[in-house]
Design a protein around this motif. Structure first.
Motif, short mmCIF file in Angstrom:
data_model
loop_
_atom_site.label_atom_id
_atom_site.label_comp_id
_atom_site.label_asym_id
_atom_site.label_seq_id
_atom_site.Cartn_x
_atom_site.Cartn_y
_atom_site.Cartn_z
N THR A 62 20.00 -2.29 -24.06
CA THR A 62 20.23 -2.69 -25.45
C THR A 62 20.73 -4.13 -25.51
N TYR A 63 21.74 -4.44 -24.72
CA TYR A 63 22.27 -5.81 -24.71
C TYR A 63 21.21 -6.80 -24.22
N ALA A 99 17.92 -6.67 -24.41
CA ALA A 99 16.90 -6.93 -25.43
C ALA A 99 17.46 -7.77 -26.57
N LEU A 100 18.66 -7.43 -27.04
CA LEU A 100 19.23 -8.15 -28.17
C LEU A 100 19.64 -9.57 -27.79
N THR A 128 18.08 -11.45 -25.68
CA THR A 128 16.84 -12.21 -25.68
C THR A 128 16.45 -12.60 -27.10
N GLU A 129 16.60 -11.65 -28.03
CA GLU A 129 16.29 -11.95 -29.44
C GLU A 129 17.24 -13.00 -30.00
N ALA A 130 18.49 -13.01 -29.49
CA ALA A 130 19.49 -13.97 -29.99
C ALA A 130 19.35 -15.34 -29.35
N ALA A 183 24.82 -10.75 -27.39
CA ALA A 183 24.35 -9.55 -28.07
C ALA A 183 25.48 -8.69 -28.61
N ALA A 199 25.75 -8.03 -32.44
CA ALA A 199 24.66 -7.19 -32.93
C ALA A 199 24.85 -5.74 -32.52
N VAL A 200 25.30 -5.52 -31.28
CA VAL A 200 25.55 -4.15 -30.82
C VAL A 200 26.68 -3.53 -31.65
N LEU A 208 25.25 -2.46 -34.94
CA LEU A 208 24.41 -1.28 -34.77
C LEU A 208 25.25 -0.02 -34.57
#
Length: 203
Positions: free
Chosen positions: A164-165, A167-168, A170-172, A184, A187-188, A191
């Motif tokens: 989860t961290y 992927a997030l 990378t998006e960040a 991340a 965002a976590v 969520l």
């Protein structure tokens, strides 16, 4: 200090240094190759293969030591703080924060280790044991939350997974394969709060 005590202390320091060197070699080898070869680790650490076995007993023992080193560097000792906070949402926030710091220590090595766990039964057991501890912590913390959904423990466990961290982050903007996974954490946190029925903002 007696000469004998001095020699014993010196010997222990040498053992500790050798052990740390082997663990560092295992981390580097895993990050570079995605595998764990005791022969390759021994060569990299400039020790005999027998020394690796003497220190760790097996590949699983070596990987346990690698995980312990990552945990120490990543501040996993701080996880205990989450279970002492009176505010249940502050406790969950701390859990999310500490896990983010842990996963961020060596992103590439951790990614390789968890991928290898899916292919190698011995590695899989090491990672499964570690995940089981996180699952237990998630169950304790989610059990304190008011009006949490029935699957709150499972949700918290999944949302605090490395994947989860990774992927997030990378998006960040933390590049895939490197970068800081702590990017991340906000965002976590959002969520987790949304999934578990908490307030939108951190207290």
């Amino acid at each position: 200090m007696s000469p004998r005590s001095y020699r014993m202390g010196q010997r222990q320091a040498e053992v500790d240094e050798t052990r740390a060197r082997i663990v560092a070699a295992a981390r580097a080898h895993l990050a570079e190759t995605g595998g764990v070869s005791l022969d390759a680790v021994a060569r990299r650490a400039d020790v005999a293969r027998a020394t690796v076995y003497y220190q760790f007993g097996s590949k699983a023992g070596l990987l346990e030591a690698v995980c312990d080193a990552l945990a120490a560097q990543g501040g996993m000792a701080r996880l205990a703080e989450a279970f002492t906070l009176a505010d249940p949402w502050a406790a969950v926030d701390r859990f999310v924060e500490v896990m983010g710091g842990f996963w961020a220590v060596d992103r590439v090595c951790t990614r390789r280790l968890r991928a290898l766990a899916a292919l190698d039964e011995e590695v899989g057991r090491v990672i499964a044991d570690r995940d089981a501890r996180r699952r237990e912590g998630a169950a304790v913390l989610s059990g304190r939350l008011p009006s949490a959904p029935p699957d709150a423990a499972g949700l918290l466990f999944v949302l605090t997974a490395f994947e989860t961290y990774d992927a997030l982050a990378t998006e960040a903007g933390a590049p895939d394969g490197g970068g800081d996974l702590t990017a991340a954490t906000p965002a976590v946190t959002r969520l987790v709060r949304a999934a578990l029925g908490g307030p939108a903002e951190r207290s």
